[in-house]
Design a protein around this motif. Structure first.
Motif, PDB file in Angstrom:
ATOM      1  N   SER A   1       0.795  -1.197  -0.022  1.00  0.00           N
ATOM      2  CA  SER A   1       0.195  -0.132   0.062  1.00  0.00           C
ATOM      3  C   SER A   1       0.797   1.265   0.145  1.00  0.00           C
TER       4      SER A   1
ATOM      5  N   PHE B   1      -4.696   0.242  -5.043  1.00  0.00           N
ATOM      6  CA  PHE B   1      -4.560  -1.026  -4.275  1.00  0.00           C
ATOM      7  C   PHE B   1      -5.749  -1.441  -3.576  1.00  0.00           C
TER       8      PHE B   1
ATOM      9  N   TYR C   1      -7.752  -2.763  -1.106  1.00  0.00           N
ATOM     10  CA  TYR C   1      -7.661  -2.686   0.567  1.00  0.00           C
ATOM     11  C   TYR C   1      -8.523  -4.021   0.981  1.00  0.00           C
TER      12      TYR C   1
END
Length: 358
Positions: free
Chosen positions: A245, A260, A262
């Motif tokens: 990240s 990204f 998550y």
């Protein structure tokens, strides 16, 4: 976690060369309030990290404030390397004072007897932190490993969000990028094969390699250097990649079309160790503890998107970054078991290299 030359100098810089270049780094000042006046002028710490954008933030947030508040000189450079650390300690020529190592390497170094034992009365002066501490290494944050992608090319619903989807080549066709080392790869292979994150360790190595077999042909790049996990995306050389990240957030702030996933991330401890035989043990302990201060951890994670070890940092973070923080009790989040890797790395890495070349 990269190597090579970085903003703060060359990997091969010695303490003497650091001194010569201190004016360039802007990090040479005087000495600490807890160290005697006689020792004050002579105290200078060498901090070694992995370079790149993460070390830039480390120097800006932690190192600069430590210098300002204590007066202790700190010279910051990339070049973290377990073999070099071992050579320094074994030859009695210890040039580093505080070293950033990934968790498995830190655990291995502790087992090898090349680290100073941590004085937690100094390091945790501001209050004990339950998770991430050991006799020889201290965690100051968690890096978040997960899936990187180009959101312009792969909008919501068109990119994998978890490891089972990353392995699903029919639903999400495309070129994969994976690290050229076994850690992380074996874990994601097991989770993709249906193993719950909490049950990954001890790793079923045979099952992991069988799962890796299913995706091997789609791996376009085996990535040795961490910055490549992002540059390959930027250059359209991979479609989906295992990355971090912090690297994605740094690239996004510079205007890159990267994102990204998550959620079901891996949390790997970013640790600090002190080489056995350092001449600046007490000051190094102070610097190690400085990294745990909640306001500084919040500032660091705001810039990198990483996860702080100190829970008191979370309320101090921006709402956007705080909202993306993983819950430590989330069953989809996996903590990398650094002790398992320290004990098994050599054998598994040999098999992994042979598997890659087969």
């Amino acid at each position: 976690m990269s190597s090579g030359k970085g903003k703060y100098g060359s990997l091969a810089l010695t303490r003497r060369q650091f001194l010569a270049n201190s004016a360039v780094s802007g990090l040479a000042l005087s000495a600490p309030y807890v160290i005697t006046a006689q020792a004050r002028a002579a105290t200078q710490l060498v901090y070694i990290g992995y370079g790149g954008s993460t070390q830039d933030v480390i120097t800006k947030v932690f190192i600069a404030s430590f210098i300002k508040e204590t007066g202790i000189d700190v010279l910051s450079s990339p070049g973290a390397d377990l073999a070099k650390l071992r050579a320094q300690v074994q030859t009695g020529n210890v040039e580093w004072d505080l070293l950033n190592l990934i968790g498995p390497q830190a655990s291995a170094a502790g087992n090898d007897g090349i680290l100073e034992e941590i004085d937690y009365a100094v390091v945790h002066k501001g209050g004990a932190i339950e998770r991430g501490q050991s006799k020889f290494f201290n965690t100051y944050y968690f890096s978040r490993g997960g899936i990187g992608f180009n959101p312009d090319k792969f909008p919501s619903g068109k990119h994998p969000t978890g490891w089972a989807e990353f392995w699903n080549l029919e639903k999400f066709p495309g070129r994969r990028g994976l690290r050229s080392r076994p850690e992380d790869n074996l874990e994601m292979a097991l989770i993709a094969d249906g193993v719950a994150p909490k049950d990954v360790y001890p790793i079923d190595v045979d099952r992991a390699f069988a799962s890796l077999d299913k995706i091997k042909a789609s791996v376009a790049h085996w990535i040795a250097e961490t910055p490549q996990t992002v540059s390959l995306l930027q250059n359209n050389e991979v479609d989906f990649v295992f990355t971090y990240s912090s690297r994605i957030e740094a690239a996004r702030k510079q205007g890159s079309a990267v994102d990204f996933a998550y959620g079901p991330n891996f949390l790997t401890p970013g640790t600090h160790v002190i080489p056995k035989g350092t001449k600046n043990r007490d000051a190094a302990m102070q610097l190690m503890g400085h990294f745990l201060r909640p306001d500084l951890q919040a500032a660091f994670c705001n810039e990198t998107g990483s996860t702080p070890i100190n829970p008191a940092a979370v309320p101090l973070m921006t709402p956007e970054v705080s909202a993306r923080q993983p819950k430590f009790d989330d069953p989809q989040v996996m903590f990398v078991n650094v002790d398992w890797w320290a004990e098994n790395y050599a054998a598994v890495n040999k098999r992994f290299l042979e598997w890659r070349l087969a």
